[in-house]
Motif scaffolding. Structure first.
Motif, PDB file in Angstrom:
ATOM      1  N   LEU A   1       0.746  -1.147  -0.042  1.00 43.33           N
ATOM      2  CA  LEU A   1      -0.034   0.079   0.008  1.00 43.33           C
ATOM      3  C   LEU A   1       0.789   1.329   0.071  1.00 43.33           C
ATOM      4  O   LEU A   1       0.492   2.268  -0.544  1.00 43.33           O
ATOM      5  N   ARG A   2       2.086   1.237   0.685  1.00 43.21           N
ATOM      6  CA  ARG A   2       2.973   2.256   0.616  1.00 43.21           C
ATOM      7  C   ARG A   2       2.351   3.706   1.067  1.00 43.21           C
ATOM      8  O   ARG A   2       2.418   4.758   0.684  1.00 43.21           O
ATOM      9  N   THR A   3       1.597   3.324   2.236  1.00 42.43           N
ATOM     10  CA  THR A   3       0.863   4.639   2.920  1.00 42.43           C
ATOM     11  C   THR A   3       1.432   5.001   4.218  1.00 42.43           C
ATOM     12  O   THR A   3       1.272   6.047   4.806  1.00 42.43           O
ATOM     13  N   ALA A   4       1.688   3.805   5.077  1.00 37.59           N
ATOM     14  CA  ALA A   4       1.942   4.101   6.353  1.00 37.59           C
ATOM     15  C   ALA A   4       3.443   3.954   6.653  1.00 37.59           C
ATOM     16  O   ALA A   4       4.167   2.968   6.474  1.00 37.59           O
ATOM     17  N   ASP A   5       3.947   5.133   7.169  1.00 40.47           N
ATOM     18  CA  ASP A   5       5.489   5.071   7.380  1.00 40.47           C
ATOM     19  C   ASP A   5       5.911   4.460   8.669  1.00 40.47           C
ATOM     20  O   ASP A   5       6.889   4.109   8.696  1.00 40.47           O
ATOM     21  N   SER A   6       4.831   4.196   9.658  1.00 43.11           N
ATOM     22  CA  SER A   6       5.267   3.400  10.760  1.00 43.11           C
ATOM     23  C   SER A   6       5.577   2.009  10.329  1.00 43.11           C
ATOM     24  O   SER A   6       6.165   1.413  11.213  1.00 43.11           O
ATOM     25  N   ARG A   7       4.998   1.657   9.309  1.00 45.70           N
ATOM     26  CA  ARG A   7       5.389   0.057   8.758  1.00 45.70           C
ATOM     27  C   ARG A   7       6.999  -0.132   8.470  1.00 45.70           C
ATOM     28  O   ARG A   7       7.340  -0.721   8.554  1.00 45.70           O
ATOM     29  N   ASN A   8       7.388   1.055   7.833  1.00 42.43           N
ATOM     30  CA  ASN A   8       8.805   1.325   7.631  1.00 42.43           C
ATOM     31  C   ASN A   8       9.629   1.102   8.969  1.00 42.43           C
ATOM     32  O   ASN A   8      10.680   0.539   8.734  1.00 42.43           O
ATOM     33  N   GLU A   9       8.996   1.874   9.850  1.00 39.87           N
ATOM     34  CA  GLU A   9       9.909   1.590  11.112  1.00 39.87           C
ATOM     35  C   GLU A   9       9.675   0.340  11.730  1.00 39.87           C
ATOM     36  O   GLU A   9      10.816  -0.123  12.217  1.00 39.87           O
ATOM     37  N   CYS A  10       8.870  -0.523  11.435  1.00 39.05           N
ATOM     38  CA  CYS A  10       8.742  -1.446  11.810  1.00 39.05           C
ATOM     39  C   CYS A  10       9.883  -2.535  11.348  1.00 39.05           C
ATOM     40  O   CYS A  10      10.534  -3.489  11.758  1.00 39.05           O
ATOM     41  N   LEU A  11       9.846  -2.488   9.897  1.00 40.21           N
ATOM     42  CA  LEU A  11      10.808  -3.315   9.071  1.00 40.21           C
ATOM     43  C   LEU A  11      12.433  -2.666   9.468  1.00 40.21           C
ATOM     44  O   LEU A  11      13.144  -3.562   9.544  1.00 40.21           O
ATOM     45  N   LYS A  12      12.627  -1.463   9.766  1.00 37.85           N
ATOM     46  CA  LYS A  12      13.730  -0.956  10.136  1.00 37.85           C
ATOM     47  C   LYS A  12      14.073  -1.417  11.565  1.00 37.85           C
ATOM     48  O   LYS A  12      15.258  -1.866  11.752  1.00 37.85           O
ATOM     49  N   ALA A  13      13.296  -1.763  12.538  1.00 31.33           N
ATOM     50  CA  ALA A  13      13.608  -2.168  13.828  1.00 31.33           C
ATOM     51  C   ALA A  13      13.994  -3.660  13.550  1.00 31.33           C
ATOM     52  O   ALA A  13      14.834  -4.251  14.311  1.00 31.33           O
ATOM     53  N   THR A  14      13.160  -4.382  12.903  1.00 26.16           N
ATOM     54  CA  THR A  14      13.666  -5.821  12.519  1.00 26.16           C
ATOM     55  C   THR A  14      14.879  -5.948  11.855  1.00 26.16           C
ATOM     56  O   THR A  14      15.578  -6.822  12.277  1.00 26.16           O
ATOM     57  N   LEU A  15      15.174  -5.245  10.713  1.00 32.73           N
ATOM     58  CA  LEU A  15      16.305  -5.495  10.010  1.00 32.73           C
ATOM     59  C   LEU A  15      17.637  -5.014  11.095  1.00 32.73           C
ATOM     60  O   LEU A  15      18.594  -5.438  10.824  1.00 32.73           O
ATOM     61  N   GLY A  16      17.462  -3.946  11.712  1.00 27.51           N
ATOM     62  CA  GLY A  16      18.293  -3.634  12.679  1.00 27.51           C
ATOM     63  C   GLY A  16      18.785  -4.488  13.627  1.00 27.51           C
ATOM     64  O   GLY A  16      20.085  -4.498  14.105  1.00 27.51           O
ATOM     65  N   SER A  17      17.757  -5.344  14.058  1.00 28.84           N
ATOM     66  CA  SER A  17      18.182  -6.561  15.082  1.00 28.84           C
ATOM     67  C   SER A  17      18.956  -7.717  14.574  1.00 28.84           C
ATOM     68  O   SER A  17      19.218  -8.588  15.391  1.00 28.84           O
ATOM     69  N   LEU A  18      18.730  -7.716  13.116  1.00 31.34           N
ATOM     70  CA  LEU A  18      19.277  -9.030  12.561  1.00 31.34           C
ATOM     71  C   LEU A  18      20.707  -8.770  11.987  1.00 31.34           C
ATOM     72  O   LEU A  18      21.536  -9.686  11.894  1.00 31.34           O
ATOM     73  N   ILE A  19      20.725  -7.729  11.199  1.00 33.39           N
ATOM     74  CA  ILE A  19      21.825  -7.566  10.253  1.00 33.39           C
ATOM     75  C   ILE A  19      22.902  -6.848  10.976  1.00 33.39           C
ATOM     76  O   ILE A  19      22.813  -5.883  11.397  1.00 33.39           O
ATOM     77  N   VAL A  20      24.270  -7.345  10.528  1.00 32.50           N
ATOM     78  CA  VAL A  20      25.377  -6.804  10.856  1.00 32.50           C
ATOM     79  C   VAL A  20      26.227  -6.485   9.503  1.00 32.50           C
ATOM     80  O   VAL A  20      26.382  -7.298   8.690  1.00 32.50           O
ATOM     81  N   ARG A  21      26.268  -5.120   9.222  1.00 31.33           N
ATOM     82  CA  ARG A  21      26.593  -4.428   8.045  1.00 31.33           C
ATOM     83  C   ARG A  21      27.222  -3.033   8.243  1.00 31.33           C
ATOM     84  O   ARG A  21      26.861  -2.249   8.925  1.00 31.33           O
ATOM     85  N   HIS A  22      28.371  -2.986   7.530  1.00 29.99           N
ATOM     86  CA  HIS A  22      28.929  -1.657   7.422  1.00 29.99           C
ATOM     87  C   HIS A  22      28.444  -0.873   6.035  1.00 29.99           C
ATOM     88  O   HIS A  22      28.545  -1.664   4.958  1.00 29.99           O
ATOM     89  N   PRO A  23      28.262   0.272   6.145  1.00 29.81           N
ATOM     90  CA  PRO A  23      27.891   0.844   4.818  1.00 29.81           C
ATOM     91  C   PRO A  23      29.186   1.063   3.916  1.00 29.81           C
ATOM     92  O   PRO A  23      30.240   1.090   4.587  1.00 29.81           O
ATOM     93  N   LYS A  24      28.782   1.095   2.636  1.00 25.66           N
ATOM     94  CA  LYS A  24      30.109   1.311   1.863  1.00 25.66           C
ATOM     95  C   LYS A  24      31.204   2.266   2.091  1.00 25.66           C
ATOM     96  O   LYS A  24      32.246   2.283   1.888  1.00 25.66           O
ATOM     97  N   LEU A  25      30.600   3.437   2.242  1.00 23.85           N
ATOM     98  CA  LEU A  25      31.368   4.522   2.461  1.00 23.85           C
ATOM     99  C   LEU A  25      32.046   4.626   3.745  1.00 23.85           C
ATOM    100  O   LEU A  25      33.047   5.062   3.894  1.00 23.85           O
TER     101      LEU A  25
END
Length: 698
Positions: A599-623
């Motif tokens: 639907l791409r309407t609720a930005d809070s769902r982006n926060e839900c996805l960010k919280a999940t990815l942040g608790s799982l992924i170990v990664r450095h930005p390329k810069l």
């Protein structure tokens, strides 16, 4: 009559209504007493309340005086409040009304909401229809503190100073932007309670890992140290479905789950996943990071799970020596006995070896017993119950599963960067030793086809999947499991009936930490970070269908393999907890992540996805990685071709010359054919001949 104080409710927000919408007569609207606050109640004749039958009607105390019945009836019949009569009658919400003194044509309805985790025994809130109606009401509320106090024309700012004009909506982000914006790992050794793991983290950050031949880059040290911290489960993780904290108008904080129709005061917390996804960029040394992790924690064994700790005291046939009893306690407690007793000679020449103690440790390995579920008929037979239990050895072993084309790469990396590791290769055929010998290895390296063959072997012999005789892997408690190029795990679905053979075998193993190693967790998660010259992200336009496919793959890795909660919650968890307000029921990744993303309407769902990815992924930005990498030296080198290269080039040139010559020779012939009388022009049909073979019967 049972009662609930108004302080138990949340002062959530208000609804602004004008005199025309209210249905109140003008003379009544202009009455001075309406400029003070009065409570709104629903008569029993208007709506049937959904209260607890064993308790009866509930009264709200501590609120404002009641409103005049005629005015109250007009407000309840208005199109603004009439849809919410059931909520008012059931006491799920409470409302008060007042006319603004500064704007006489405007009225304000304050809405108080009772959270799901407050007074739930007195007032159960399991009615799904009322839950959805309450969510609809919350989305209509104006949470501005100015409107709450009657200043209806002031800026729409909530109690935390945020703009409240757009509610929970915002500009959508692409999945690649969210992935590239993940913060770099920031390990904190001081927060580690386990002193041995804290020392391992310091050794990694200071680049002083024993038996590691290669010096790590700083970002590799940080990633490996963060992996050690992720494996220790030091802190709980807040529920990703409740990413935003709201503050009501009297200062109480609360959380809202709009998809689950839940409003609670206390946020739910889950144990952080033991492991995660190592998603460093391709070519940044993920294999070396994993080997550094294994070496830094090589001396730390696995421990008995809390569920089975202390259940089986050691019973011997005869009294053992004091050294044997001490060794048994040492191995079962999970103490780093290899480091204490000098098991590894390569760590230093000054280390003292206690050979007698080491022999006692080998005679008394650490283990625990897992009782197997049996039927009621088997419980009556004591001997059958005793043979159903399974013994599991504690170990220092790491299980690594790699694709067939990377087996040689891992062997070369282990030989090049490490020393002193005992490695068991299972890359061509399955030939496992017994569990008593398997637990002594540091690494068991599997190729993926060989590991998948374990499932077929058990299925073909009709043996139990947890039988230690058929599979010694189930009789060893591994420290960690590393799946290289683990993005293939996302090819299955979230359905339990559609698991791969690798996942089916992994479900029956005892592993402390699980790691997915991949530079591309999914198809669309690649590209340069924002701000880089010629950034791919700025011009990156991925279809919504591809992003939804990527989200489903990540959901499979998180829920099925890593067992990340709440996404891995089952129906058994729901039945065991029986608490609706705690949001610990079964959760579907499709409902909370995939569908809102479409639907791409609720930005809070982006926060839900960010919280999940942040608790799982170990990664450095390329810069962040570029400054640590050596500078690129460009030089043009001309190489003379070999004899075979010259032959290939000559044959290729000869083929081109032959084709060109053939075309030139055929061109005059084709020209004559086109101009001949019998040649068919384009778009014409030749006349059918009169031969007997061309006649059509009539």
């Amino acid at each position: 009559m049972p009662s609930i104080h108004i302080d138990r409710y949340l002062a959530a927000g208000c609804i602004v209504i004008n005199d025309a919408q209210s249905g109140i007569p003008p003379l009544r609207w202009a009455a001075p007493f309406l400029q003070s606050w009065h409570s709104i109640d629903v008569p029993a004749s208007k709506s049937k309340p959904k209260h607890n039958p064993s308790i009866g009607p509930i009264e709200i105390i501590g609120s404002d005086p009641p409103l005049h019945p005629d005015i109250e009836n007009a407000l309840l019949n208005s199109p603004v409040l009439s849809p919410f009569l059931g909520l008012l009658a059931s006491k799920w919400v409470h409302m008060t009304f007042s006319v603004s003194s500064k704007h006489p044509t405007t009225g304000i309805i304050r809405v108080y909401i009772l959270p799901d985790d407050v007074e739930n025994r007195l007032l159960p809130r399991f009615n799904k229809g009322l839950q959805q109606l309450r969510t609809r009401l919350f989305q209509l509320l104006d949470r501005s503190r100015w409107d709450w106090h009657g200043h209806v024309e002031s800026p729409k700012v909530d109690n935390e100073g945020n703009d409240n004009q757009h509610g929970l909506t915002g500009n959508p982000q692409s999945l690649l932007q969210i992935f590239n914006a993940l913060s770099a790992p920031d390990p904190s050794p001081g927060q580690m309670k386990d002193l041995d793991r804290r020392e391992s983290m310091y050794n990694l950050l200071e680049n002083k890992v024993p038996n590691l031949k290669t010096k790590l880059y700083p970002f590799q040290c940080q990633s490996a140290a963060a992996m050690v911290q992720r494996e220790s489960q030091t802190e709980p993780v807040p529920d990703p479905r409740l990413p935003e904290r709201f503050v009501d108008h009297i200062g109480k904080s609360y959380y809202v789950d709009l998809i689950g129709d839940t409003i609670i005061v206390d946020s739910a917390y889950y144990d952080s996943v033991c492991g995660g996804i190592l998603a460093e960029e391709m070519g940044s040394g993920k294999t070396l990071i994993c080997l550094a992790l294994i070496l830094a924690t090589k001396h730390i064994p696995t421990q008995v799970p809390d569920l089975y700790r202390g259940a089986d005291p050691i019973v011997r046939r005869k009294v053992a020596s004091l050294m044997d009893m001490a060794a048994a306690v040492l191995t079962r407690s999970g103490a780093p006995w290899k480091d204490i007793l000098g098991f590894d000679d390569t760590q230093g020449h000054d280390q003292i070896r206690y050979d007698a103690a080491l022999k006692a440790v080998r005679r008394n390995p650490g283990w625990y017993r897992i009782p197997q579920p049996v039927s009621e008929r088997a419980i009556r037979r004591r001997s059958m119950v005793e043979t159903c239990d399974q013994g599991v050895y504690l170990s220092h072993t790491s299980l690594i599963i790699v694709p067939p084309n990377l087996v040689t790469h891992w062997e070369q990396e282990i030989e090049k960067h490490t020393s002193g590791l005992r490695v068991l290769l299972q890359t061509k055929t399955l030939c496992l030793p017994s569990a008593d010998y398997l637990k002594d290895y540091d690494i068991v390296l599997f190729s993926r086809p060989v590991f998948d063959s374990i499932y077929y072997t058990k299925k073909g012999t009709h043996q139990s999947i947890r039988s230690s005789q058929s599979d010694p892997l189930t009789a060893v408690h591994f420290k960690r499991c590393i799946i290289d190029e683990g993005h293939v795990l996302g090819t299955s679905t979230l359905s339990a009936a559609d698991k791969t053979n690798l996942q089916l075998v992994m479900n029956d193993l005892h592993v402390d930490a699980k790691w997915v190693v991949t530079g591309t967790p999914s198809t669309g998660l690649y590209g340069l970070e924002h701000g880089a010259q010629g950034s791919l992200e700025q011009n990156h336009r991925v279809s919504t269908g591809l992003e939804l496919h990527d989200l489903r793959r990540i959901g499979v890795m998180a829920a099925v393999f890593l067992k990340t909660r709440p996404w891995a919650n089952t129906n058994a968890d729901t039945q065991a907890l029986r608490v609706k307000g705690a949001t610990r029921d079964k959760v579907l990744w499709e409902d909370y992540i995939v569908k809102p993303w479409a639907l791409r309407t609720a930005d809070s769902r982006n926060e839900c996805l960010k919280a999940t990815l942040g608790s799982l992924i170990v990664r450095h930005p390329k810069l962040d990685i570029v400054p640590f990498l050596p500078s690129v030296q460009e030089r043009i080198v001309y190489l003379d071709g070999s004899y075979q290269d010259l032959i290939s080039l000559n044959l290729f040139s000869l083929n081109i010359i032959f084709n060109a010559t053939n075309q030139l020779l055929r061109r005059p012939i084709l020209s004559k054919v086109r101009h001949s009388p019998g040649h068919c022009q384009s778009g014409t049909i030749p006349r059918r001949g009169r031969g007997k073979h061309n006649r059509r019967g009539r």
